[in-house]
Scaffold this motif. Sequence first.
Motif, mmCIF file in Angstrom:
data_model
loop_
_atom_site.group_PDB
_atom_site.id
_atom_site.type_symbol
_atom_site.label_atom_id
_atom_site.label_comp_id
_atom_site.label_asym_id
_atom_site.label_seq_id
_atom_site.Cartn_x
_atom_site.Cartn_y
_atom_site.Cartn_z
ATOM 1 N N PHE A 10 -10.806 44.242 23.744
ATOM 2 C CA PHE A 10 -11.176 43.442 24.899
ATOM 3 C C PHE A 10 -9.963 43.641 25.570
ATOM 4 O O PHE A 10 -8.751 43.376 25.334
ATOM 5 N N ILE A 11 -9.824 43.766 27.269
ATOM 6 C CA ILE A 11 -8.636 43.762 28.071
ATOM 7 C C ILE A 11 -9.053 42.345 29.141
ATOM 8 O O ILE A 11 -10.015 41.876 29.442
ATOM 9 N N LEU A 12 -7.803 41.790 29.517
ATOM 10 C CA LEU A 12 -7.710 40.828 30.487
ATOM 11 C C LEU A 12 -8.358 41.605 31.691
ATOM 12 O O LEU A 12 -7.324 42.423 32.130
ATOM 13 N N ARG A 13 -9.502 41.433 32.409
ATOM 14 C CA ARG A 13 -9.773 42.620 33.416
ATOM 15 C C ARG A 13 -9.314 42.023 34.720
ATOM 16 O O ARG A 13 -9.021 42.998 35.533
ATOM 17 N N TYR A 14 -8.923 40.723 35.041
ATOM 18 C CA TYR A 14 -8.547 40.435 36.376
ATOM 19 C C TYR A 14 -7.406 39.697 36.168
ATOM 20 O O TYR A 14 -7.257 38.654 36.228
ATOM 21 N N PRO A 15 -6.027 40.398 35.922
ATOM 22 C CA PRO A 15 -4.788 39.774 35.814
ATOM 23 C C PRO A 15 -4.241 39.009 37.188
ATOM 24 O O PRO A 15 -4.794 39.239 38.212
ATOM 25 N N LYS A 16 -3.371 38.232 36.816
ATOM 26 C CA LYS A 16 -2.517 37.536 38.032
ATOM 27 C C LYS A 16 -1.831 38.517 38.745
ATOM 28 O O LYS A 16 -1.180 39.619 38.378
ATOM 29 N N ASP A 17 -1.768 38.029 40.118
ATOM 30 C CA ASP A 17 -1.121 38.891 41.187
ATOM 31 C C ASP A 17 -1.714 40.507 41.418
ATOM 32 O O ASP A 17 -0.986 41.315 41.614
ATOM 33 N N LYS A 18 -2.866 40.670 40.814
ATOM 34 C CA LYS A 18 -3.520 41.932 40.867
ATOM 35 C C LYS A 18 -4.763 42.185 41.774
ATOM 36 O O LYS A 18 -5.652 42.799 41.624
ATOM 37 N N GLN A 19 -4.933 41.229 42.577
ATOM 38 C CA GLN A 19 -6.265 40.976 43.392
ATOM 39 C C GLN A 19 -6.229 42.218 44.436
ATOM 40 O O GLN A 19 -7.320 42.632 44.605
ATOM 41 N N SER A 20 -5.049 42.626 45.050
ATOM 42 C CA SER A 20 -5.055 43.779 45.799
ATOM 43 C C SER A 20 -5.377 45.171 44.988
ATOM 44 O O SER A 20 -5.874 46.061 45.869
ATOM 45 N N VAL A 21 -5.332 45.103 43.661
ATOM 46 C CA VAL A 21 -5.718 46.322 42.848
ATOM 47 C C VAL A 21 -7.145 46.043 42.317
ATOM 48 O O VAL A 21 -8.063 47.105 42.495
ATOM 49 N N ALA A 23 -4.084 26.913 24.435
ATOM 50 C CA ALA A 23 -3.846 27.913 23.073
ATOM 51 C C ALA A 23 -4.701 29.071 22.924
ATOM 52 O O ALA A 23 -4.524 30.064 22.555
ATOM 53 N N ALA A 24 -6.049 28.744 23.333
ATOM 54 C CA ALA A 24 -7.149 29.855 23.474
ATOM 55 C C ALA A 24 -6.844 30.832 24.538
ATOM 56 O O ALA A 24 -6.887 32.198 24.218
ATOM 57 N N GLY A 25 -6.289 30.634 25.670
ATOM 58 C CA GLY A 25 -6.011 31.684 26.700
ATOM 59 C C GLY A 25 -4.686 32.305 26.204
ATOM 60 O O GLY A 25 -4.825 33.693 26.524
ATOM 61 N N GLN A 26 -3.822 31.814 25.768
ATOM 62 C CA GLN A 26 -2.742 32.359 25.382
ATOM 63 C C GLN A 26 -2.692 33.449 24.163
ATOM 64 O O GLN A 26 -2.487 34.644 24.154
ATOM 65 N N TRP A 27 -3.748 32.814 23.248
ATOM 66 C CA TRP A 27 -4.134 33.754 22.071
ATOM 67 C C TRP A 27 -4.929 34.950 22.516
ATOM 68 O O TRP A 27 -4.667 36.229 22.129
ATOM 69 N N LEU A 28 -5.945 34.911 23.346
ATOM 70 C CA LEU A 28 -6.691 36.011 23.813
ATOM 71 C C LEU A 28 -5.616 36.904 24.739
ATOM 72 O O LEU A 28 -5.807 38.223 24.334
ATOM 73 N N TYR A 29 -4.658 36.615 25.422
ATOM 74 C CA TYR A 29 -3.913 37.388 26.318
ATOM 75 C C TYR A 29 -2.923 38.078 25.267
ATOM 76 O O TYR A 29 -2.684 39.387 25.500
ATOM 77 N N GLN A 30 -2.690 37.605 24.139
ATOM 78 C CA GLN A 30 -1.665 38.323 23.023
ATOM 79 C C GLN A 30 -2.529 39.092 22.135
ATOM 80 O O GLN A 30 -2.281 40.168 21.541
ATOM 81 N N HIS A 31 -3.624 38.857 21.863
ATOM 82 C CA HIS A 31 -4.530 39.659 20.676
ATOM 83 C C HIS A 31 -5.859 40.192 21.256
ATOM 84 O O HIS A 31 -6.100 40.977 20.415
ATOM 85 N N ALA A 32 -6.462 39.935 22.418
ATOM 86 C CA ALA A 32 -7.842 40.495 22.719
ATOM 87 C C ALA A 32 -7.670 41.911 22.535
ATOM 88 O O ALA A 32 -8.982 42.677 22.228
ATOM 89 N N HIS A 33 -6.794 42.746 22.794
ATOM 90 C CA HIS A 33 -6.594 44.245 22.980
ATOM 91 C C HIS A 33 -6.752 44.761 21.545
ATOM 92 O O HIS A 33 -7.474 45.894 21.429
ATOM 93 N N GLU A 34 -6.582 44.135 20.599
ATOM 94 C CA GLU A 34 -6.713 44.380 19.083
ATOM 95 C C GLU A 34 -8.076 44.441 18.978
ATOM 96 O O GLU A 34 -8.431 45.350 17.824
#
Length: 256
Positions: free
Chosen positions: A208-219, A194-205
Amino acid sequence: MSENKPKKFRFNPRKVVAVLITVLCVLLAVGIGTWYHLENTDQVIKAPKSASTAASATATPLPSDLTDPDSYQYIVNKNIGVLSSSFVPGDLADPENVTSTSGVITLRAEAAGKLTEMVKAAADAGVNLYVTSAYRSYDEQEQLYTSYSSLLKQSELIVSCAQAGYSEHQLGLAADFTDDTSVSSQTEAFADTAAGQWLYQHAHEYGFILRYPKDKQSVTGFSYKPWHYRYVGTDTANAMYAVSPDETMEEYFNLK
């Protein structure tokens, strides 16, 4: 007794024309061959120079916000930006009413204030957010990297832990989260809590941004870290989220 008389020279226009044509053909062939050689030699020599000149002409310096360590948008990754061993943010503050699993934590003042707001908003929504790590000094990051190096293979280490001088934690703008006070480190499973999903949906407000997203290792150069959030300011965070919840700083600022 007959006398041998010298033969008279007779001018033959056809033979003269034939000879001239032959000479002209030879000269033309030699000329074409010489031109071809010079032209190709010139291309071999000049092409790299022209390409280099074009590249330098189109290269533009990064905006100051991305290169100033005091900026909330400062880029520190494996290719751009590095922090000295003496760098310490001048406005570190202890976030109020934020529970940490690792003792006292600090962030830059604005980020600390927004973190307090975010943790309260999550609590109001019935979600518990705890911080496992925030600001780390250069020496602390070096010690952490050394400890990881004894546990992980090199291929895993380089995508899991930043070397000293290349960590966003030293900027005082990054925080790692958990929903369990008994947990001092996280795994990708945090994304499904629940914490991970809440952050993913609201942290930008809260900037804060999710700095290392899924499938973005090459970036980004780092593996998926759903617990690691970086403060960039509310305007930038909202703009990035509007593009995609998984938008990276490298992509948003068009960095190579």
